[in-house]
Scaffold this active site. Sequence first.
Site, PDB file in Angstrom:
ATOM      1  N   ASP A 127      -8.067  -5.574  -6.539  1.00 46.74           N
ATOM      2  CA  ASP A 127      -7.917  -4.321  -5.803  1.00 46.74           C
ATOM      3  C   ASP A 127      -8.288  -3.146  -6.698  1.00 46.74           C
ATOM      4  OD1 ASP A 127      -7.165  -2.268  -4.086  1.00 46.74           O
ATOM      5  OD2 ASP A 127      -5.023  -2.475  -4.512  1.00 46.74           O
ATOM      6  N   HIS A 144      -6.160  -5.626  -1.835  1.00 43.74           N
ATOM      7  CA  HIS A 144      -5.183  -4.549  -1.660  1.00 43.74           C
ATOM      8  C   HIS A 144      -3.975  -4.972  -0.829  1.00 43.74           C
ATOM      9  CE1 HIS A 144      -3.718  -0.504  -1.627  1.00 43.74           C
ATOM     10  NE2 HIS A 144      -3.841  -0.365  -0.319  1.00 43.74           N
ATOM     11  N   SER A 202       0.822  -1.200   0.000  1.00 41.36           N
ATOM     12  CA  SER A 202       0.000   0.000   0.000  1.00 41.36           C
ATOM     13  C   SER A 202       0.864   1.262   0.000  1.00 41.36           C
ATOM     14  CB  SER A 202      -0.963  -0.034   1.190  1.00 41.36           C
ATOM     15  OG  SER A 202      -1.903   1.018   1.110  1.00 41.36           O
TER      16      SER A 202
END
Length: 438
Positions: free
Chosen positions: A363, A416, A183
């Site tokens: 994602d 994600h 991330s």
Amino acid sequence: MANYISSVLKSLLLLLHLVFLIQQHVDSASIVKFLPGFEGSLPFELETGYIGIGEEEEVQLFYYFIKSERNPKEDPLLLWLSGGPGCSSISGLLFENGPLAMKLDVYNGTLPSLVPTTYSWTKTSSMIFLDQPVGTGFSYSRTQQYNKPSDSGEAKRIHEFLQKWLSKHQEFSSNPFYVAGDSYSGMVVPATVQEISKGNYQCCSPPINLQGYVLGNPITEHAIDYNYRIPFAHGMALISDELYESLKRVCKGEYVDPRDTECLKLVEEFSKCTKGVCQEVVIKPLCVTETPNCYIYRYLLTTYWVNDVNVRKALQINKESIGEWVRCYFGIPYTHDIKSSVPYHMNNSINGYRSLIYSGDHDLNVPFLATQAWVRSLNYSIIDNWRPWMIKDQIGGYTKTYANKMTFATVRGGGHTAEYKPYETYIMFHRWINGQPL
């Protein structure tokens, strides 16, 4: 003469006091053999502690260190950085790639339980899970006088942390070292790798045995990451053909802060279509609250567990650190001074470092299409073209390897972060870290 001796003694006492204070903070590391909520002794070696950062070591960065369960004397050493910025590294430890996880029972007022996992990256690597920047997790500052965190500043702080940590753990100084995260750490990890590499050449002895880095669904450049949400959403049947064609024609592929009125209206229509979709993994239900039937319920259980007084005592948390622990704190005064991490990837490749860049293919936050695009922009030749990588007789995802020692891989059905497909992500990592083809 008496005054001189008295002055010397006072100076010595002051020096001893300062040394004591430094030892209190910098050397505060403890082996944790038992954790409340886990039955029996831990089946791995866990150490927690603080490392002081800055001239006066005013910033105290908290870490969890877990030795490799295979061969810690020779296995790689990984530093794990969670995203945010402001999300505790316990997100990695308990949800993504650590040896423990929350038992998903409905909370009844008692302490939530922990269970062992089968997909921990610590099966083949020693791992440091670091709470950073200051204000994240259990990391704190002893004064208000410290440099406020930023992307580039964190790279320097993390480098300082590593130098000090390795000086206290010299038995790991020769182990192959990697930086890893997902991330938002996609902005910090490449800069950290470059900072360590620069330090190895310019200043620091002994050098850190840096070999490469690992990034999952990394935020890399806002415009790239956002612009590819539209074709991804179309491919996932979240928007109509008509809207997609109109967006392409009117906005010409630029969807961030559109100035054209017609483009702005179309982008707003796109936002309405995807508002009810779970951004982290589009096939999961969107949860507004942390209810027991929701995936994010584990986050609530973790908050109850970490804030238990006996858990904090077992983890050896400094009482002056923080009040209530939160998994992600977004109130940190943080400067986003790296606009694109692509140049850092380029420099790290030129310097010969390995990299594994992986993407959960469901994602919407950082679509795999965006990651593919910036990897492709590096313009390196392909040495192993697009193909499926397998787990037994099932497709785990798809992969492509480049001549700059960069491997790109998707995780089929992943989101994600690694927590949505932890076993598949572990298999992928295990093969890569051991130099095997995916």
